[in-house]
Design a protein around this motif. Structure first.
Motif, short mmCIF file in Angstrom:
data_model
loop_
_atom_site.label_atom_id
_atom_site.label_comp_id
_atom_site.label_asym_id
_atom_site.label_seq_id
_atom_site.Cartn_x
_atom_site.Cartn_y
_atom_site.Cartn_z
N LYS A 287 5.21 7.64 14.77
CA LYS A 287 4.73 6.40 14.17
C LYS A 287 4.85 6.49 12.66
N PRO A 288 5.57 5.61 12.00
CA PRO A 288 6.44 4.62 12.60
C PRO A 288 7.76 5.25 13.06
N GLY A 289 8.51 4.49 13.84
CA GLY A 289 9.82 4.99 14.25
C GLY A 289 10.06 4.91 15.74
N LYS A 290 9.15 4.22 16.42
CA LYS A 290 9.17 4.15 17.89
C LYS A 290 10.54 3.80 18.49
N PRO A 291 11.22 2.73 18.02
CA PRO A 291 12.44 2.36 18.74
C PRO A 291 13.73 3.08 18.31
N THR A 292 13.60 4.30 17.79
CA THR A 292 14.79 5.05 17.34
C THR A 292 15.78 5.29 18.49
N LEU A 305 18.15 3.16 13.52
CA LEU A 305 16.87 3.22 12.82
C LEU A 305 16.13 1.91 13.02
N PRO A 306 14.82 1.97 13.24
CA PRO A 306 14.05 0.72 13.32
C PRO A 306 14.17 -0.04 12.01
N GLY A 307 14.20 -1.36 12.07
CA GLY A 307 14.47 -2.17 10.88
C GLY A 307 13.38 -2.18 9.82
N HIS A 308 12.11 -2.07 10.22
CA HIS A 308 11.05 -2.10 9.20
C HIS A 308 11.32 -1.03 8.15
N PRO A 309 11.27 -1.39 6.86
CA PRO A 309 11.63 -0.41 5.82
C PRO A 309 10.85 0.91 5.90
N GLY A 310 9.56 0.84 6.22
CA GLY A 310 8.77 2.08 6.33
C GLY A 310 9.21 2.91 7.52
N SER A 311 9.62 2.26 8.58
CA SER A 311 10.04 2.97 9.80
C SER A 311 11.42 3.60 9.57
N ALA A 312 12.34 2.82 8.99
CA ALA A 312 13.68 3.35 8.73
C ALA A 312 13.59 4.56 7.80
N GLY A 358 -0.93 11.16 21.03
CA GLY A 358 0.32 10.99 21.77
C GLY A 358 1.48 10.56 20.92
N ARG A 359 1.23 10.18 19.65
CA ARG A 359 2.33 9.83 18.72
C ARG A 359 2.14 10.60 17.43
N GLU A 360 3.17 11.27 16.99
CA GLU A 360 3.14 11.97 15.72
C GLU A 360 3.16 10.91 14.64
N LYS A 383 1.12 -1.51 7.12
CA LYS A 383 2.15 -1.77 8.10
C LYS A 383 3.47 -1.12 7.69
N SER A 384 4.23 -0.72 8.71
CA SER A 384 5.51 -0.06 8.41
C SER A 384 6.54 -1.06 7.90
N SER A 385 6.16 -2.35 7.91
CA SER A 385 7.11 -3.34 7.39
C SER A 385 7.02 -3.43 5.86
O1 MOO Z 1 7.61 2.25 15.26
MO1 MOO Z 1 7.65 0.87 14.34
O2 MOO Z 1 8.90 1.87 13.77
O3 MOO Z 1 6.04 1.63 14.16
O4 MOO Z 1 7.08 0.31 12.85
#
Ligand code: MOO
Ligand SMILES: Nc1nc2c(c(=O)[nH]1)N[C@H]1C(S)=C(S)[C@@H](COP(=O)(O)OP(=O)(O)OC[C@H]3O[C@@H](n4cnc5c(N)ncnc54)[C@H](O)[C@@H]3O)O[C@H]1N2
Length: 419
Positions: A287-292, A305-312, A358-360, A383-385
């Protein structure tokens, strides 16, 4: 509601990537010394010469035999006969015998027979050929011996070493002007999203300027990759497929956005259609990064990479950076994914943090000092956005997947991301 993704622990990601990296051959290139800052050496570098190549004085004074100054003091000086002067930058033929001294400048070559140097301020000139010493010297005082700095044949840098500015100086000192380094990993960065526009464009309603291409390409440059900013590609099958296909000559392709529900099926379909083995994993328990997404297409690694700037950013700095370091020859495959203790600092948490088990989780943290001078870690929660959290953070706090958070005042380990 069911999770739309199966979340794999990062361990699975590392296992899959290691299987691929183990067979990857790294390319090497010859570089001039001036171009080698920040590059990774591709072989052990042994010194071809002694540094310094001759024993030299570290002060302005007189080369002497230390034994001739034994017991000397201001009230009981010892007398020495002056036999000549060493000329800077020239070989000296002078020899200093018992009871003799030769004038020597800082950096000048020590004459035969001398084993110490008297500083000029510890002497008095009596006449043209006589000085007195008010100091008792030990053997080796005020000089650097031949090869004391670096000896011929000594390993200066091991294969895999990253060349720092000070290292470039050492190499120059040894006369090494060309060296074999690993080629920088070639990485293409594609941004997808119909809402995206380049930074120089005027934004209309619903449009967003492309952040990820810029943050990621800049970060890649900083960590030693050779990035290629492909730019914004439309969210449609033909454009994205064509664009990814064009980049398959690279070591790594990063696709920002389109990894989540919306168009994920299309991205997966494209990656599976372009070569073998295709998509290896979709969904990570970080977290963030779930949909990698992780895919290998023939010889190229592709990461969605997930699109949200913080996630990417998080996926790039936590996962992609490790792959780059292996591809750059800086890190061994066996060390991939392990925390590097070298760049960790400790600070006191300014507030409690709750984290999902359960999520790093990776949280940007600003580092300041409190009134007692202790380092204080201020989490930039949000928010990761948002890009502003990253901008404010100096370091990142990792909360392991089995932890439910951190307490106020807890001393935590922080990793400096950019320094
Ligand atoms: O996993 Mo999303 O990448 O939390 O913001
Ligand atoms: N129903 C659900 N929706 C979402 C979930 C979920 O579990 N269920 N997960 C969310 C998470 S977590 C993330 S992360 C995002 C990932 O979505 P995508 O990877 O498909 O990315 P996009 O939808 O294309 O973009 C997300 C967001 O980021 C902005 N964006 C994208 N690229 C850039 C860029 N280069 N520069 C600046 N901003 C960018 C984009 O405009 C969107 O606002 O999915 C959640 N959804």
């Amino acid at each position: 509601m069911r999770e739309f993704l199966e979340l794999n622990p990062p361990k699975i990601f590392w296992e899959k990537i290691k299987e691929y990296l183990v067979n990857k051959e790294l390319e090497v290139e010859k570089l001039n010394l001036d171009e080698s800052l920040g590059r990774i050496v591709a072989e052990d570098i042994l010194s071809p010469v002694d540094l310094p190549p001759f024993t030299r004085s570290t002060v302005d004074g007189y080369a002497v035999r230390a034994a001739d100054t034994a017991g000397a003091s201001a009230s009981m000086p010892s007398f020495l006969e002056l036999v000549g002067s060493v000329v800077m930058g020239e070989k000296t033929e002078l020899e200093v015998l018992a009871g003799e001294a030769a004038a020597v400048p800082t950096g000048g070559m020590l004459p035969e027979g001398a084993d110490a140097v008297l500083m000029i301020e510890n002497t008095e000139k009596i006449d043209d050929i006589t000085i007195e010493s008010s100091k008792s010297l030990g053997i080796g005082e005020n000089l650097v011996k031949k090869a004391e700095d670096i000896a011929k044949g000594e390993i200066l840098f091991k294969k895999g070493h990253k060349l720092m500015a000070r290292d470039i100086g050492a190499l120059a000192g040894l006369g090494i002007t060309e060296l074999k380094c690993f080629k920088k990993p070639a990485v293409s960065v594609i941004s997808t999203g119909d809402e995206l526009i380049p930074p120089e464009a005027e934004a209309e309603a619903g449009q967003i300027r492309d952040i990820n291409s810029y943050s990621i390409v800049s970060y890649l440059k900083k960590i030693g990759a050779a990035p290629n900013k492909v730019g914004i590609i439309e969210d449609n099958l033909a454009s994205l497929k064509n664009s990814v296909k064009n980049e398959l000559n690279q070591d790594l392709v990063l696709i920002s956005g389109g990894s989540s529900v919306g168009i994920k099926d299309m991205t997966i379909e494209i990656l599976d259609s372009l070569g073998e083995p295709g998509v290896l994993l979709h969904g990570l328990s970080i977290k963030p990064g779930k949909p990698t997404i992780l895919a290998i297409i023939d010889q190229t690694i592709v990461i969605g990479l997930p699109g949200h700037p913080g996630s990417a950013w998080t996926v790039t700095t936590v996962l992609v950076s490790e792959i780059i370091k292996v591809l750059a020859g800086e890190k061994n495959i066996s060390e991939i994914g392990l925390d590097d203790e070298k760049y960790i600092i400790k600070a006191k948490l300014s507030r409690a943090i709750v984290s999902d088990k359960g999520r790093e989780e990776y949280i940007p943290v600003k580092i300041t000092k409190n009134s007692s001078g202790e380092l204080l870690a201020i989490p930039q929660l949000g928010k990761s956005s948002l890009i502003s959290n990253l901008v404010k953070g100096d370091a990142v706090l990792k909360i392991k997947s089995y932890q439910e958070g951190k307490e106020l005042g807890e001393i935590v380990d922080l990793k400096i991301i950019e320094n």
